[in-house]
Design a protein around this motif. Structure first.
Motif, PDB file in Angstrom:
ATOM      1  N   SER A 102       0.823  -1.208   0.000  1.00 40.16           N
ATOM      2  CA  SER A 102       0.000   0.000   0.000  1.00 40.16           C
ATOM      3  C   SER A 102       0.855   1.256   0.000  1.00 40.16           C
ATOM      4  O   SER A 102       0.541   2.231  -0.687  1.00 40.16           O
ATOM      5  N   THR A 103       1.925   1.232   0.786  1.00 36.42           N
ATOM      6  CA  THR A 103       2.807   2.385   0.852  1.00 36.42           C
ATOM      7  C   THR A 103       3.406   2.688  -0.506  1.00 36.42           C
ATOM      8  O   THR A 103       3.453   3.841  -0.941  1.00 36.42           O
ATOM      9  N   LEU A 104       3.820   1.620  -1.180  1.00 39.46           N
ATOM     10  CA  LEU A 104       4.400   1.801  -2.514  1.00 39.46           C
ATOM     11  C   LEU A 104       3.386   2.448  -3.465  1.00 39.46           C
ATOM     12  O   LEU A 104       3.705   3.393  -4.182  1.00 39.46           O
ATOM     13  N   LEU A 105       2.147   1.943  -3.429  1.00 41.96           N
ATOM     14  CA  LEU A 105       1.124   2.511  -4.317  1.00 41.96           C
ATOM     15  C   LEU A 105       0.830   3.970  -3.958  1.00 41.96           C
ATOM     16  O   LEU A 105       0.645   4.811  -4.836  1.00 41.96           O
ATOM     17  N   LYS A 106       0.798   4.250  -2.660  1.00 45.26           N
ATOM     18  CA  LYS A 106       0.513   5.627  -2.242  1.00 45.26           C
ATOM     19  C   LYS A 106       1.600   6.583  -2.698  1.00 45.26           C
ATOM     20  O   LYS A 106       1.332   7.723  -3.065  1.00 45.26           O
ATOM     21  N   ILE A 107       2.834   6.125  -2.672  1.00 48.19           N
ATOM     22  CA  ILE A 107       3.925   6.976  -3.137  1.00 48.19           C
ATOM     23  C   ILE A 107       3.796   7.193  -4.645  1.00 48.19           C
ATOM     24  O   ILE A 107       3.934   8.309  -5.144  1.00 48.19           O
ATOM     25  N   ALA A 108       3.467   6.112  -5.367  1.00 52.88           N
ATOM     26  CA  ALA A 108       3.308   6.249  -6.819  1.00 52.88           C
ATOM     27  C   ALA A 108       2.132   7.157  -7.170  1.00 52.88           C
ATOM     28  O   ALA A 108       2.126   7.813  -8.201  1.00 52.88           O
ATOM     29  N   ALA A 109       1.116   7.205  -6.279  1.00 54.52           N
ATOM     30  CA  ALA A 109      -0.075   8.019  -6.541  1.00 54.52           C
ATOM     31  C   ALA A 109       0.075   9.441  -6.013  1.00 54.52           C
ATOM     32  O   ALA A 109      -0.854  10.235  -6.107  1.00 54.52           O
ATOM     33  N   ARG A 110       1.225   9.742  -5.429  1.00 55.97           N
ATOM     34  CA  ARG A 110       1.482  11.058  -4.834  1.00 55.97           C
ATOM     35  C   ARG A 110       0.643  11.323  -3.593  1.00 55.97           C
ATOM     36  O   ARG A 110       0.451  12.467  -3.200  1.00 55.97           O
ATOM     37  N   VAL A 111       0.098  10.278  -2.988  1.00 53.08           N
ATOM     38  CA  VAL A 111      -0.621  10.462  -1.727  1.00 53.08           C
ATOM     39  C   VAL A 111       0.412  10.675  -0.617  1.00 53.08           C
ATOM     40  O   VAL A 111       0.228  11.492   0.276  1.00 53.08           O
ATOM     41  N   LEU A 112       1.506   9.942  -0.700  1.00 51.84           N
ATOM     42  CA  LEU A 112       2.628  10.118   0.217  1.00 51.84           C
ATOM     43  C   LEU A 112       3.836  10.549  -0.606  1.00 51.84           C
ATOM     44  O   LEU A 112       3.964  10.179  -1.774  1.00 51.84           O
ATOM     45  N   ALA A 113       4.720  11.308   0.020  1.00 55.93           N
ATOM     46  CA  ALA A 113       5.969  11.653  -0.652  1.00 55.93           C
ATOM     47  C   ALA A 113       7.046  10.700  -0.160  1.00 55.93           C
ATOM     48  O   ALA A 113       7.117  10.389   1.032  1.00 55.93           O
ATOM     49  N   LEU A 115      -3.416   2.450 -10.507  1.00 60.19           N
ATOM     50  CA  LEU A 115      -2.911   1.836  -9.278  1.00 60.19           C
ATOM     51  C   LEU A 115      -4.097   1.416  -8.432  1.00 60.19           C
ATOM     52  O   LEU A 115      -4.939   2.234  -8.083  1.00 60.19           O
ATOM     53  N   LEU A 116      -4.200   0.120  -8.116  1.00 57.09           N
ATOM     54  CA  LEU A 116      -5.340  -0.373  -7.344  1.00 57.09           C
ATOM     55  C   LEU A 116      -4.839  -1.035  -6.070  1.00 57.09           C
ATOM     56  O   LEU A 116      -4.008  -1.940  -6.131  1.00 57.09           O
ATOM     57  N   ASP A 117      -5.367  -0.582  -4.938  1.00 55.45           N
ATOM     58  CA  ASP A 117      -4.932  -1.152  -3.670  1.00 55.45           C
ATOM     59  C   ASP A 117      -5.937  -2.199  -3.211  1.00 55.45           C
ATOM     60  O   ASP A 117      -7.069  -1.873  -2.875  1.00 55.45           O
ATOM     61  N   GLU A 118      -5.516  -3.459  -3.198  1.00 56.02           N
ATOM     62  CA  GLU A 118      -6.366  -4.581  -2.772  1.00 56.02           C
ATOM     63  C   GLU A 118      -7.759  -4.532  -3.401  1.00 56.02           C
ATOM     64  O   GLU A 118      -8.767  -4.485  -2.693  1.00 56.02           O
ATOM     65  N   PRO A 119      -7.833  -4.570  -4.728  1.00 56.53           N
ATOM     66  CA  PRO A 119      -9.155  -4.469  -5.357  1.00 56.53           C
ATOM     67  C   PRO A 119     -10.067  -5.650  -5.035  1.00 56.53           C
ATOM     68  O   PRO A 119     -11.272  -5.543  -5.161  1.00 56.53           O
ATOM     69  N   PHE A 120      -9.490  -6.789  -4.604  1.00 56.14           N
ATOM     70  CA  PHE A 120     -10.332  -7.968  -4.345  1.00 56.14           C
ATOM     71  C   PHE A 120     -10.764  -8.090  -2.890  1.00 56.14           C
ATOM     72  O   PHE A 120     -11.533  -8.978  -2.559  1.00 56.14           O
ATOM     73  N   ALA A 121     -10.233  -7.210  -2.054  1.00 58.32           N
ATOM     74  CA  ALA A 121     -10.554  -7.332  -0.630  1.00 58.32           C
ATOM     75  C   ALA A 121     -12.062  -7.248  -0.451  1.00 58.32           C
ATOM     76  O   ALA A 121     -12.741  -6.470  -1.112  1.00 58.32           O
ATOM     77  N   ALA A 122     -12.578  -8.064   0.432  1.00 58.58           N
ATOM     78  CA  ALA A 122     -14.003  -8.061   0.780  1.00 58.58           C
ATOM     79  C   ALA A 122     -14.910  -8.549  -0.353  1.00 58.58           C
ATOM     80  O   ALA A 122     -16.108  -8.333  -0.323  1.00 58.58           O
ATOM     81  N   LEU A 123     -14.344  -9.176  -1.366  1.00 54.83           N
ATOM     82  CA  LEU A 123     -15.183  -9.781  -2.409  1.00 54.83           C
ATOM     83  C   LEU A 123     -15.202 -11.294  -2.235  1.00 54.83           C
ATOM     84  O   LEU A 123     -14.195 -11.888  -1.856  1.00 54.83           O
ATOM     85  N   ASP A 124     -16.350 -11.906  -2.524  1.00 52.75           N
ATOM     86  CA  ASP A 124     -16.377 -13.367  -2.450  1.00 52.75           C
ATOM     87  C   ASP A 124     -15.723 -13.945  -3.703  1.00 52.75           C
ATOM     88  O   ASP A 124     -15.446 -13.222  -4.660  1.00 52.75           O
ATOM     89  N   ILE A 125     -15.497 -15.234  -3.692  1.00 49.99           N
ATOM     90  CA  ILE A 125     -14.619 -15.818  -4.710  1.00 49.99           C
ATOM     91  C   ILE A 125     -15.157 -15.632  -6.137  1.00 49.99           C
ATOM     92  O   ILE A 125     -14.394 -15.358  -7.069  1.00 49.99           O
ATOM     93  N   ALA A 126     -16.468 -15.699  -6.289  1.00 46.07           N
ATOM     94  CA  ALA A 126     -17.034 -15.523  -7.630  1.00 46.07           C
ATOM     95  C   ALA A 126     -16.753 -14.107  -8.134  1.00 46.07           C
ATOM     96  O   ALA A 126     -16.447 -13.890  -9.308  1.00 46.07           O
ATOM     97  N   HIS A 127     -16.851 -13.152  -7.223  1.00 45.31           N
ATOM     98  CA  HIS A 127     -16.613 -11.769  -7.629  1.00 45.31           C
ATOM     99  C   HIS A 127     -15.137 -11.466  -7.818  1.00 45.31           C
ATOM    100  O   HIS A 127     -14.784 -10.613  -8.625  1.00 45.31           O
ATOM    101  N   VAL A 128     -14.288 -12.157  -7.070  1.00 41.76           N
ATOM    102  CA  VAL A 128     -12.854 -11.983  -7.289  1.00 41.76           C
ATOM    103  C   VAL A 128     -12.500 -12.438  -8.695  1.00 41.76           C
ATOM    104  O   VAL A 128     -11.799 -11.759  -9.444  1.00 41.76           O
ATOM    105  N   GLN A 129     -13.046 -13.584  -9.061  1.00 38.83           N
ATOM    106  CA  GLN A 129     -12.822 -14.127 -10.394  1.00 38.83           C
ATOM    107  C   GLN A 129     -13.307 -13.152 -11.465  1.00 38.83           C
ATOM    108  O   GLN A 129     -12.599 -12.818 -12.404  1.00 38.83           O
ATOM    109  N   GLN A 130     -14.514 -12.657 -11.272  1.00 41.75           N
ATOM    110  CA  GLN A 130     -15.129 -11.728 -12.210  1.00 41.75           C
ATOM    111  C   GLN A 130     -14.292 -10.448 -12.316  1.00 41.75           C
ATOM    112  O   GLN A 130     -14.038  -9.929 -13.404  1.00 41.75           O
TER     113      GLN A 130
END
Lengths: 257, 339
Positions: A42-53, A161-176
């Protein structure tokens, strides 16, 4: 396109990234950023997104240092989806998605017809055109995820840049959702860099896997190279076997051990 | 859970959010406001007819224009100010329970005003609003620092901070009262109760100038402020200078709250009620809500002041008590619906 050179970052003394160097090329690929919780994804993505320096080291996008970019100009080219977005007040999907056009608006101008057209297009791309007029709080987790992905796509960024896009999705939706990401990369030519702690789904449709451990890049290679029993044992410390099906490798934990 | 074509809402289209779409509700609400003002000016303890003014009755003229109209206009401006302040706090803090009264911002302003009065500074022009503003800013900074944890403002901490600050300011106000010159006590009571009885045209001028300036700044920053609805990280990634936007927003909301409290004392819950009612009808973002809240807030306070004037005429209820009577049940129902 994006290059991190010896980037370090610490949260009040606790190191999250240590001298990380990676390069991401443009031109449409799906890259997974895998690793356990707290490994620095997450830190890496935030730095790439300019959320963190970046604390130390340098980050370049298209050859220019990140702090040399105008924030809005950068936001037009790089889209970021945090792990969770909590919208306090009720909003319809189309209003959420069209707000992704914000970096393109002038100080006093509001979204115009072309912005709405692009928002509708983005919704359609995410298989969510039918959700346009629905309120976010009336949607399932999977539907909301697609709406927020559409919001990122509405700006047609080169790098997503997507941070944990599958979090909180059930397996069918992760696949989708995984297939959806693959499809979007193929159709838009954008490069997607997504963080996921789920090895199997990180690997499933990606061209490349960057595995993080304790703030370091432990491995940066193809999914097939990562998804091997001995690699998994060494990197994550659990015994597993690999099942290969249709050219894809799946890790199955060895529970009997 | 989700599948294609399952939604009946698919065919319903949302009217795009454009500045054009704003005109209809603005005109509608303005008409309601003007009607409320007209009714409010016509009704009061003294029975004055418009015909008497037309026939050159000087006393009638004075009652209607110098006293009643001034008061109604001040009520409108304070209502607008509190609603604008409320919708700004709610958006910036991403919290539906934020309101200048609940957050202790009004209390801080009243406390400043009471202390200035106790120190005998009330007769110097401009001092009370200035000190009230300082109090409002101090309270905003305090509540903000207290409620913030790991980059988020937590609802529970926010409410608790406001509660504690309000108790603290009440204590200071009571001490200031007991030290005040006897002659200033009625004025001082105003900070606690909230009343428009002493409103003048110069109050109206002060409030109008500040509110206009505040609206200009908020419209200017509106495209950025509304992006905060999606969280600070998200806004930052979209090129918004989050720290600066928050600083500007909080400063503006505090300044106008300070001015409003300096004129009328603490009038609670307008900043909470109005944005929610407006949102019930138009579920749109900050840029859209801002002008509508201003007009609706003006209407609410003009109406509330009218009721407080005529309910037990010729005596008056403090309008702050009246808005609290309206606001408390509303606040409780919102609190219950919070996760």
């Amino acid at each position: 396109m994006l290059r991190l050179a010896n980037v370090s970052y610490a949260y009040s003394g606790v190191a999250a990234l240590r001298e990380v160097s990676i390069a991401v090329e443009g031109g449409g690929s799906l890259i997974a950023l895998a690793g356990q919780n707290g490994s620095g994804k997450s830190t890496l993505l935030k730095i790439a997104a300019r959320v963190l320096a970046a604390g130390r080291g340098e980050v370049f996008f298209e050859g220019r240092r990140l702090d040399e970019w105008q924030p809005r100009e950068y936001a037009k080219l790089v889209g970021y989806l945090p792990q969770e977005i909590d919208v306090t007040f009720p909003m319809t999907a189309i209003d959420v998605v069209v707000s992704g056009r914000a970096p393109f608006l002038g100080r006093f101008s509001w979204e115009g017809a072309s912005d709405y057209a692009k928002a509708e297009e983005a919704l359609a791309l995410c298989d969510a055109a039918h959700l346009s007029a629905r309120f976010l709080d009336e949607m399932s987790g999977g539907e909301r995820k697609r709406v927020f992905l559409a919001r990122v796509l509405a700006g047609a960024p080169k790098l997503i840049l997507l941070d944990e896009p599958f979090a909180a999705l059930d397996i069918a939706h992760v696949q989708q959702f995984s297939l959806l990401l693959r499809d979007i990369v193929n159709r838009t030519g954008s490069t997607v860099l997504f963080a996921s702690h789920d090895l199997n789904w990180a690997a499933a449709y990606s061209e490349r896997m960057i595995v993080m451990r304790q703030g370091l890049v432990a491995l940066d290679t193809t999914p097939a190279e990562v998804m091997r029993a001995e690699v998994v044992r060494e990197l994550f410390g659990f015994a597993a076997e690999t099942i290969t099906r249709d050219g894809r490798s799946w890790i199955v934990p060895n529970v009997s051990e | 859970m989700n599948s294609h074509g399952e939604s009946a809402a698919a065919s319903a289209t949302v009217r795009p959010l454009r500045s054009r779409t704003l005109w209809r509700p603005v005109i509608l609400l303005t008409l309601i406001l003007l009607a409320t003002i007209a009714i409010s000016v016509s009704i009061g303890a003294a029975d004055v007819s418009w015909r008497a003014i037309a026939s050159g009755d000087e006393i009638a003229r004075a009652i209607l224009l110098r006293i009643r109209l001034a008061r109604v206009i001040v009520a409108a401006l304070i209502g607008a100010t509190l609603a604008v302040s409320g919708v700004t706090f709610q958006t910036l803090l991403r919290n539906p329970l934020a309101d200048p009264f609940i957050l202790g911002v009004s209390g801080g302003a009243a406390c400043g005003a009471a202390i200035a009065t106790a120190a005998g500074l009330a007769r110097l022009p401009g001092i009370v609003p200035l000190v009230a503003f300082a109090g409002a800013c101090g309270a905003t900074a305090a509540v903000f620092l207290l409620a913030r944890r790991r980059g988020r403002t937590d609802t529970t901490r926010l409410l608790l901070s406001g509660l504690v600050l309000n108790a603290f300011f009440s204590a200071l106000i009571l001490i200031a009262f007991s030290l005040s010159p006897q002659s200033d006590l009625t004025a001082a009571l105003r900070w606690m109760m909230g009343t428009l009885a002493a409103a003048t045209w110069s109050d109206a001028a002060l409030l109008a100038v500040l509110l206009a300036a505040a609206m200009a700044v908020l419209v200017f920053a509106g495209n950025d402020i509304r992006m905060l609805a999606f969280g600070e990280d998200d806004a930052r990634a979209r090129g918004v200078d989050v720290e600066r936007v928050k600083l500007v927003g909080f400063a503006v909301a505090s300044i106008i709250t300070g001015a409003a409290v300096a004129v009328s004392g603490i009038i609670g819950f307008v900043g909470l009620l109005v944005p929610h009612v407006v949102r019930l009808i138009w579920q749109r973002d900050f840029r859209f809500l801002l002008p509508l809240c201003a007009i609706a807030g003006a209407t609410l306070l003009v109406a509330a002041d009218l009721v407080s004037r005529i309910a037990i005429a010729p005596a008056e209820l403090p309008v702050g008590a009246f808005t609290a009577l309206l606001g408390v049940p509303f606040f409780l129902s919102l609190l219950r619906s919070e996760r």
